[in-house]
Design a protein around this motif. Structure first.
Motif, PDB file in Angstrom:
ATOM      1  N   VAL A 116      15.687  16.494 -14.692  1.00 22.80           N
ATOM      2  CA  VAL A 116      15.386  15.069 -14.722  1.00 22.80           C
ATOM      3  C   VAL A 116      14.907  14.669 -13.329  1.00 22.80           C
ATOM      4  O   VAL A 116      15.627  14.848 -12.342  1.00 22.80           O
ATOM      5  N   LYS A 117      13.682  14.151 -13.256  1.00 26.78           N
ATOM      6  CA  LYS A 117      13.059  13.843 -11.968  1.00 26.78           C
ATOM      7  C   LYS A 117      12.851  12.331 -11.861  1.00 26.78           C
ATOM      8  O   LYS A 117      12.102  11.748 -12.645  1.00 26.78           O
ATOM      9  N   LEU A 118      13.535  11.708 -10.905  1.00 31.64           N
ATOM     10  CA  LEU A 118      13.568  10.254 -10.787  1.00 31.64           C
ATOM     11  C   LEU A 118      13.185   9.809  -9.379  1.00 31.64           C
ATOM     12  O   LEU A 118      13.358  10.552  -8.421  1.00 31.64           O
ATOM     13  N   TYR A 119      12.677   8.574  -9.294  1.00 22.13           N
ATOM     14  CA  TYR A 119      12.484   7.966  -7.968  1.00 22.13           C
ATOM     15  C   TYR A 119      12.939   6.520  -8.013  1.00 22.13           C
ATOM     16  O   TYR A 119      13.022   5.901  -9.077  1.00 22.13           O
ATOM     17  N   TYR A 120      13.271   5.983  -6.841  1.00 20.20           N
ATOM     18  CA  TYR A 120      13.705   4.596  -6.735  1.00 20.20           C
ATOM     19  C   TYR A 120      13.094   3.973  -5.490  1.00 20.20           C
ATOM     20  O   TYR A 120      12.659   4.661  -4.569  1.00 20.20           O
ATOM     21  N   MET A 121      13.049   2.656  -5.474  1.00 19.84           N
ATOM     22  CA  MET A 121      12.533   1.932  -4.329  1.00 19.84           C
ATOM     23  C   MET A 121      13.215   0.569  -4.293  1.00 19.84           C
ATOM     24  O   MET A 121      13.223  -0.139  -5.296  1.00 19.84           O
ATOM     25  N   GLY A 122      13.826   0.228  -3.161  1.00 14.67           N
ATOM     26  CA  GLY A 122      14.476  -1.067  -3.102  1.00 14.67           C
ATOM     27  C   GLY A 122      15.347  -1.238  -1.878  1.00 14.67           C
ATOM     28  O   GLY A 122      15.499  -0.322  -1.057  1.00 14.67           O
ATOM     29  N   PRO A 123      15.958  -2.421  -1.730  1.00  8.54           N
ATOM     30  CA  PRO A 123      16.757  -2.720  -0.540  1.00  8.54           C
ATOM     31  C   PRO A 123      18.117  -2.040  -0.549  1.00  8.54           C
ATOM     32  O   PRO A 123      18.753  -1.906  -1.592  1.00  8.54           O
ATOM     33  N   MET A 124      18.546  -1.597   0.629  1.00  7.53           N
ATOM     34  CA  MET A 124      19.874  -1.036   0.871  1.00  7.53           C
ATOM     35  C   MET A 124      20.517  -1.864   1.988  1.00  7.53           C
ATOM     36  O   MET A 124      19.831  -2.571   2.732  1.00  7.53           O
ATOM     37  N   PHE A 125      21.841  -1.741   2.128  1.00  5.76           N
ATOM     38  CA  PHE A 125      22.560  -2.600   3.062  1.00  5.76           C
ATOM     39  C   PHE A 125      23.612  -1.799   3.834  1.00  5.76           C
ATOM     40  O   PHE A 125      24.450  -1.142   3.230  1.00  5.76           O
ATOM     41  N   ARG A 126      23.537  -1.888   5.153  1.00  6.37           N
ATOM     42  CA  ARG A 126      24.551  -1.249   6.011  1.00  6.37           C
ATOM     43  C   ARG A 126      24.849  -2.159   7.195  1.00  6.37           C
ATOM     44  O   ARG A 126      23.926  -2.626   7.870  1.00  6.37           O
ATOM     45  N   TYR A 127      26.124  -2.356   7.447  1.00  7.63           N
ATOM     46  CA  TYR A 127      26.518  -3.188   8.583  1.00  7.63           C
ATOM     47  C   TYR A 127      26.575  -2.305   9.820  1.00  7.63           C
ATOM     48  O   TYR A 127      27.581  -1.657  10.108  1.00  7.63           O
ATOM     49  N   GLN A 141       9.859   9.841 -12.489  1.00 14.31           N
ATOM     50  CA  GLN A 141       9.839   8.540 -13.155  1.00 14.31           C
ATOM     51  C   GLN A 141      10.772   7.560 -12.440  1.00 14.31           C
ATOM     52  O   GLN A 141      11.812   7.956 -11.907  1.00 14.31           O
ATOM     53  N   GLU A 142      10.410   6.293 -12.483  1.00  4.08           N
ATOM     54  CA  GLU A 142      11.181   5.294 -11.740  1.00  4.08           C
ATOM     55  C   GLU A 142      12.498   4.961 -12.437  1.00  4.08           C
ATOM     56  O   GLU A 142      12.574   4.865 -13.662  1.00  4.08           O
ATOM     57  N   ILE A 143      13.539   4.765 -11.629  1.00  2.00           N
ATOM     58  CA  ILE A 143      14.830   4.270 -12.096  1.00  2.00           C
ATOM     59  C   ILE A 143      15.214   3.098 -11.205  1.00  2.00           C
ATOM     60  O   ILE A 143      14.972   3.120 -10.004  1.00  2.00           O
ATOM     61  N   ARG A 144      15.792   2.057 -11.815  1.00  5.03           N
ATOM     62  CA  ARG A 144      16.242   0.886 -11.052  1.00  5.03           C
ATOM     63  C   ARG A 144      17.725   0.686 -11.328  1.00  5.03           C
ATOM     64  O   ARG A 144      18.117   0.450 -12.470  1.00  5.03           O
ATOM     65  N   LEU A 203       0.829  -1.211   0.000  1.00  5.89           N
ATOM     66  CA  LEU A 203       0.000   0.000   0.000  1.00  5.89           C
ATOM     67  C   LEU A 203       0.860   1.255   0.000  1.00  5.89           C
ATOM     68  O   LEU A 203       0.583   2.215  -0.741  1.00  5.89           O
ATOM     69  N   ILE A 204       1.892   1.268   0.837  1.00  3.39           N
ATOM     70  CA  ILE A 204       2.785   2.423   0.892  1.00  3.39           C
ATOM     71  C   ILE A 204       3.503   2.599  -0.438  1.00  3.39           C
ATOM     72  O   ILE A 204       3.608   3.718  -0.968  1.00  3.39           O
ATOM     73  N   GLU A 205       4.013   1.501  -0.990  1.00  4.44           N
ATOM     74  CA  GLU A 205       4.727   1.574  -2.265  1.00  4.44           C
ATOM     75  C   GLU A 205       3.807   2.063  -3.381  1.00  4.44           C
ATOM     76  O   GLU A 205       4.211   2.867  -4.232  1.00  4.44           O
ATOM     77  N   ALA A 206       2.550   1.582  -3.376  1.00  5.12           N
ATOM     78  CA  ALA A 206       1.591   2.011  -4.401  1.00  5.12           C
ATOM     79  C   ALA A 206       1.285   3.503  -4.274  1.00  5.12           C
ATOM     80  O   ALA A 206       1.203   4.224  -5.279  1.00  5.12           O
ATOM     81  N   LYS A 207       1.127   3.984  -3.029  1.00  4.09           N
ATOM     82  CA  LYS A 207       0.871   5.414  -2.812  1.00  4.09           C
ATOM     83  C   LYS A 207       2.070   6.251  -3.245  1.00  4.09           C
ATOM     84  O   LYS A 207       1.910   7.326  -3.839  1.00  4.09           O
ATOM     85  N   ALA A 208       3.289   5.753  -2.975  1.00  5.27           N
ATOM     86  CA  ALA A 208       4.494   6.477  -3.391  1.00  5.27           C
ATOM     87  C   ALA A 208       4.553   6.593  -4.913  1.00  5.27           C
ATOM     88  O   ALA A 208       4.865   7.657  -5.461  1.00  5.27           O
ATOM     89  N   ARG A 209       4.259   5.497  -5.602  1.00  5.45           N
ATOM     90  CA  ARG A 209       4.275   5.527  -7.076  1.00  5.45           C
ATOM     91  C   ARG A 209       3.195   6.469  -7.615  1.00  5.45           C
ATOM     92  O   ARG A 209       3.414   7.203  -8.577  1.00  5.45           O
ATOM     93  N   GLU A 210       2.025   6.437  -6.976  1.00  6.72           N
ATOM     94  CA  GLU A 210       0.932   7.306  -7.403  1.00  6.72           C
ATOM     95  C   GLU A 210       1.313   8.785  -7.258  1.00  6.72           C
ATOM     96  O   GLU A 210       1.060   9.595  -8.162  1.00  6.72           O
ATOM     97  N   LEU A 211       1.919   9.134  -6.123  1.00  5.57           N
ATOM     98  CA  LEU A 211       2.335  10.522  -5.909  1.00  5.57           C
ATOM     99  C   LEU A 211       3.417  10.934  -6.902  1.00  5.57           C
ATOM    100  O   LEU A 211       3.400  12.048  -7.430  1.00  5.57           O
ATOM    101  N   CYS A 212       4.369  10.041  -7.133  1.00  9.06           N
ATOM    102  CA  CYS A 212       5.450  10.361  -8.073  1.00  9.06           C
ATOM    103  C   CYS A 212       4.907  10.627  -9.470  1.00  9.06           C
ATOM    104  O   CYS A 212       5.413  11.488 -10.192  1.00  9.06           O
TER     105      CYS A 212
END
Length: 423
Positions: free
Chosen positions: A103-114, A37-40, A22-31
């Motif tokens: 250029v307006k971009l958005y991303y969504m995904g896993p990040m990693f920090r020890y 636009q999405e970038i991966r 739901l959160i991800e869908a709302k984020a995409r809708e707002l963007c």
């Protein structure tokens, strides 16, 4: 020997993962509304990207990165944040030449920090972020902040606090840097080793130290606000004007510094003021990073962006007692009695699904009463009952689970009838 999940990670199970969706869908809708636009980008990049882009004096680069050598002897790192990779792609793919600027971009995904796992902090975490590259207008800073604030508000959060600061342009930061060195140098031996190392490389990072944050020199450290030149002051005042125009409340905090080296001018954080949220109150952080594209080998390109943790987003919803409606149920459950009827429902289920109907059937050879209980657990709106006798007569019974009303339908017309019923 049992195998358990790695420390600092989590399984997101059915019943919980729908909140993320739901959160991800709302984020995409707002963007989409804001024209982002999405970038991966890859989950791993060359280590040098983060050393140069994030900053080799940051805790992320010095202590928290998952870095490994591949079979070719190349040093690679699981991405600890999203901005550096987006800017690398912007430069490498020559997006600065696109006709539509910025250029307006958005991303969504896993990040990693020890880092040490605790409430709201994981070693693998999910970020949603936006980046706007190519504009020096403080209005785009206000737009980026408003996008983040609107996402939180549209999901129901109310106890939010926006904190902003200006880190100034290069001239302002140089003057402030010299003042910080002069301020801390006489007593730098009283600080942790990290702060001692940062004194010459990046003294601004001393202000962000968690270990020495209560030291008396922290309270009397020179404020960047006092060293802003006229251009930087005007930029910051314009940002505040735009935020006021957008009816976004904010607090100016001269001590706010971001944990990444690439920030300048605007820096901001959105925090949760909800009672019981926890010690880590920051939900989202971002700022302007003019100069980062040049560091990646590209042309001079101003940029502004933010990143937010989905884990902390969900924790904030929980702290405010906000329950997201996630169990919408299914349209139809097929209950079968008899072997021929069970065989027939395999094909009927496929036809219903291809017609846009969410549906399910029994796979455990349960009695009809148990199948109705299964339909209840799935919150089925209708249950279609098919027995061998009904199959022989080309009929099927459909029960409305809300009203109890039942109708008998010609089996050959059932899919079309159900589609019309949904409409």
């Amino acid at each position: 020997m049992s195998i358990s999940i790695p420390r600092g990670t989590q399984d997101i199970l059915p019943g919980e993962v729908e909140k993320w969706q739901l959160i991800e869908a709302k984020a995409r809708e707002l963007c989409e509304k804001y024209q982002y636009q999405e970038i991966r980008t890859p989950i791993f990049e060359q280590t040098d990207l983060f050393a140069r882009g994030v900053g080799d004096t940051t805790d992320i680069v010095q202590k928290e990165m998952y870095t490994f050598e591949d079979r070719g002897g190349r040093s690679l790192t699981l991405r600890p944040e999203g901005t550096a990779a987006v800017v690398r792609s912007f430069v490498e793919k020559k997006m600065f030449g696109y006709p539509n600027q910025p250029v307006k971009l958005y991303y969504m995904g896993p990040m990693f920090r020890y880092e040490r796992p605790q409430a709201g902090r994981f070693r693998q975490f999910v970020q949603f972020g936006v980046e706007a590259l190519g504009s020096n207008d403080p209005a785009i800073d206000a737009e980026v902040i408003s996008l983040a604030m609107n996402l939180y508000k549209e999901m129901g959060l109310k106890k939010l606090k926006l904190v902003i600061n200006s880190l100034g342009d290069k001239e302002s930061r140089t003057a402030h840097r010299n003042a910080l060195v002069n301020h801390f140098q006489p007593r730098i031996g009283e600080f942790c080793q990290d702060c001692q190392n940062r004194l010459e490389k990046n003294p601004l990072r001393i202000l962000d130290c968690k270990q020495d944050h209560n030291h008396e020199l922290m309270k009397t450290a020179p404020s960047i606000i006092d060293y802003l030149n006229d251009d930087s002051k005007a930029y910051f005042e314009k940002l505040q004007q735009y935020l006021t125009q957008l009816e976004i409340e904010f607090v100016v905090d001269p001590n706010l510094v971001r944990g990444l080296d690439y920030y300048n001018h605007t820096a901001f954080e959105i925090m949760s003021d909800a009672e019981g949220f926890g010690a880590i109150t920051t939900l989202c952080g971002g700022g302007r990073y003019n100069g980062l594209a040049e560091e990646m080998g590209g042309p001079e390109t101003p940029g502004i962006g933010f990143a937010m943790s989905i884990e902390r987003f969900i924790a904030a919803l929980k702290a405010e007692g906000i329950e997201l409606e996630i169990n919408q149920g299914i349209d139809c459950y097929l209950a079968a009695l008899g072997e021929e009827a069970k065989d027939y429902t395999v094909g009927l289920l496929q036809k219903l699904r291809l017609a846009g109907v969410s549906c399910e059937r029994d796979y455990l050879n349960r009695k009809v009463k148990a199948q109705f209980k299964a339909a209840d657990r799935l919150n089925a709106k209708y249950v279609a009952v098919l027995g061998d006798e009904e199959l022989a007569n080309n009929k099927i019974n459909l029960k409305n689970m809300a009203t109890g009303e039942q109708v008998e339908i010609d089996l050959t017309q059932f899919v079309e009838y159900f589609q019309e019923l949904k409409r």
